[in-house]
Design an enzyme around this catalytic site. Structure first.
Site, PDB file in Angstrom:
ATOM      1  N   LYS A  41       0.825  -1.191   0.000  1.00  0.00           N
ATOM      2  CA  LYS A  41       0.000   0.000   0.000  1.00  0.00           C
ATOM      3  C   LYS A  41       0.870   1.256   0.000  1.00  0.00           C
ATOM      4  O   LYS A  41       0.426   2.338  -0.350  1.00  0.00           O
ATOM      5  CB  LYS A  41      -0.895   0.039   1.251  1.00  0.00           C
ATOM      6  CG  LYS A  41      -1.776  -1.168   1.409  1.00  0.00           C
ATOM      7  CD  LYS A  41      -2.526  -1.053   2.783  1.00  0.00           C
ATOM      8  CE  LYS A  41      -3.199  -2.346   3.154  1.00  0.00           C
ATOM      9  NZ  LYS A  41      -3.717  -2.268   4.551  1.00  0.00           N
ATOM     10  N   GLY A  42       2.100   1.097   0.458  1.00  0.00           N
ATOM     11  CA  GLY A  42       2.973   2.240   0.731  1.00  0.00           C
ATOM     12  C   GLY A  42       3.168   3.226  -0.410  1.00  0.00           C
ATOM     13  O   GLY A  42       3.287   4.421  -0.186  1.00  0.00           O
ATOM     14  N   ASP A 101      14.546  -0.618   0.980  1.00  0.00           N
ATOM     15  CA  ASP A 101      15.206  -0.901   2.248  1.00  0.00           C
ATOM     16  C   ASP A 101      16.214  -2.035   2.008  1.00  0.00           C
ATOM     17  O   ASP A 101      17.311  -1.788   1.513  1.00  0.00           O
ATOM     18  CB  ASP A 101      14.100  -1.256   3.247  1.00  0.00           C
ATOM     19  CG  ASP A 101      14.580  -1.449   4.661  1.00  0.00           C
ATOM     20  OD1 ASP A 101      15.558  -0.806   5.041  1.00  0.00           O
ATOM     21  OD2 ASP A 101      13.977  -2.246   5.393  1.00  0.00           O
ATOM     22  N   LYS A 129      17.022   3.729   1.571  1.00  0.00           N
ATOM     23  CA  LYS A 129      17.719   3.418   2.834  1.00  0.00           C
ATOM     24  C   LYS A 129      18.935   2.566   2.506  1.00  0.00           C
ATOM     25  O   LYS A 129      18.955   1.362   2.756  1.00  0.00           O
ATOM     26  CB  LYS A 129      16.780   2.601   3.724  1.00  0.00           C
ATOM     27  CG  LYS A 129      16.113   3.368   4.828  1.00  0.00           C
ATOM     28  CD  LYS A 129      15.534   2.349   5.814  1.00  0.00           C
ATOM     29  CE  LYS A 129      14.241   2.823   6.398  1.00  0.00           C
ATOM     30  NZ  LYS A 129      13.620   1.791   7.246  1.00  0.00           N
ATOM     31  N   PHE A 150      13.065   4.040  11.227  1.00  0.00           N
ATOM     32  CA  PHE A 150      11.773   3.588  10.732  1.00  0.00           C
ATOM     33  C   PHE A 150      10.929   4.808  10.388  1.00  0.00           C
ATOM     34  O   PHE A 150      10.646   5.645  11.243  1.00  0.00           O
ATOM     35  CB  PHE A 150      11.046   2.675  11.722  1.00  0.00           C
ATOM     36  CG  PHE A 150       9.943   1.937  11.035  1.00  0.00           C
ATOM     37  CD1 PHE A 150      10.221   0.829  10.249  1.00  0.00           C
ATOM     38  CD2 PHE A 150       8.638   2.387  11.110  1.00  0.00           C
ATOM     39  CE1 PHE A 150       9.210   0.165   9.564  1.00  0.00           C
ATOM     40  CE2 PHE A 150       7.624   1.728  10.422  1.00  0.00           C
ATOM     41  CZ  PHE A 150       7.906   0.621   9.651  1.00  0.00           C
ATOM     42  N   ASP A 157       3.781   3.295   6.587  1.00  0.00           N
ATOM     43  CA  ASP A 157       2.996   3.011   7.784  1.00  0.00           C
ATOM     44  C   ASP A 157       3.804   2.346   8.885  1.00  0.00           C
ATOM     45  O   ASP A 157       4.869   1.786   8.655  1.00  0.00           O
ATOM     46  CB  ASP A 157       1.867   2.051   7.431  1.00  0.00           C
ATOM     47  CG  ASP A 157       2.400   0.640   7.191  1.00  0.00           C
ATOM     48  OD1 ASP A 157       3.274   0.488   6.319  1.00  0.00           O
ATOM     49  OD2 ASP A 157       1.974  -0.292   7.894  1.00  0.00           O
ATOM     50  N   ARG A 163      -0.154   6.641   7.407  1.00  0.00           N
ATOM     51  CA  ARG A 163       0.018   6.773   5.967  1.00  0.00           C
ATOM     52  C   ARG A 163      -0.447   8.131   5.446  1.00  0.00           C
ATOM     53  O   ARG A 163       0.005   8.622   4.426  1.00  0.00           O
ATOM     54  CB  ARG A 163      -0.779   5.694   5.221  1.00  0.00           C
ATOM     55  CG  ARG A 163      -0.298   4.278   5.449  1.00  0.00           C
ATOM     56  CD  ARG A 163      -0.997   3.345   4.459  1.00  0.00           C
ATOM     57  NE  ARG A 163      -0.910   1.950   4.843  1.00  0.00           N
ATOM     58  CZ  ARG A 163       0.123   1.141   4.597  1.00  0.00           C
ATOM     59  NH1 ARG A 163       1.185   1.614   3.968  1.00  0.00           N
ATOM     60  NH2 ARG A 163       0.108  -0.115   4.970  1.00  0.00           N
TER      61      ARG A 163
END
Ligand code: IMP
Ligand code: MG
Length: 176
Positions: A41-42, A101, A129, A150, A157, A163
């Site tokens: 969803k990010g 990431d 990252k 984080f 999220d 979000r």
């Protein structure tokens, strides 16, 4: 701002980064038919902003890959929990994720989608990252390097929360 959060990238900076990426992509794909494949969803918010900032026509599809869950640590394995239902043979694919990431998610998507014979496949991420990369993956378009923290907001999220924030913030370690 929420006391669990530390501001990292304000809204205005996000807008500038998105505009810069959109400009490069619009230039590189001029005259081509680009299919944005957004990683739910990010990346939903980033993808739709990017698409609107682009000056060339594009189409959009969504995939969902599970590897992170509600955890703040990547599990290292990926599976596609939602796929697209159109043929991508001969298409120019641009994978869109909000953040890279470990690199597992994008590597998995490159491998999976490459088998379907697209004309080209590249990736764009807003945040990189770098310090946490575990697998080599070529990302052509990167908005900005991100610290090993984080992050939440702008689609990112923590247990599906945050979000909606228009900025990107670090979630303080004791708030996770
Ligand atoms: P990777 O597979 O380890 O590269 O992780 C990519 C995915 O993990 C992204 O699509 C995000 O959903 C999630 N992710 C990685 N870092 C963060 C973070 O700092 N906050 C929220 N989600 C993250
Ligand atoms: Mg998540």
């Amino acid at each position: 701002m929420d006391e669990d959060l530390e501001m990292l990238i304000p809204e205005e900076t996000i807008r500038e980064l998105v505009a810069g990426l959109a400009q490069r992509i619009s230039r590189d794909y001029a005259g081509k038919d680009v299919l944005l494949i957004s990683v739910l969803k990010g990346a939903a918010i980033f993808t739709t902003d990017l698409m609107r900032a682009m000056t060339i026509p594009s189409t959009i599809e969504f995939v969902q890959v599970s590897s992170y869950g509600n955890d703040t640590v990547s599990s290292g394995t990926a599976t596609m929990t939602r796929d697209i239902n159109q043929d991508i043979r001969g298409r120019h694919i641009l994978l869109v994720d909000c953040i890279i990431d470990t690199g597992e998610t994008l590597r998995f998507l490159f491998n999976t989608l490459n088998k379907r014979n697209p004309s080209s496949i590249e990736a764009v991420v807003l945040l990189d990252k770098k310090a946490r990369r575990k697998t080599a993956v070529q990302v052509k378009y990167i908005g900005i390097d991100a610290p090993d923290a984080f992050l939440v907001g702008y689609g990112l999220d923590s247990a599906d929360q945050y979000r909606n924030l228009p900025y990107i913030a670090a979630l303080k370690p004791d708030a996770r």
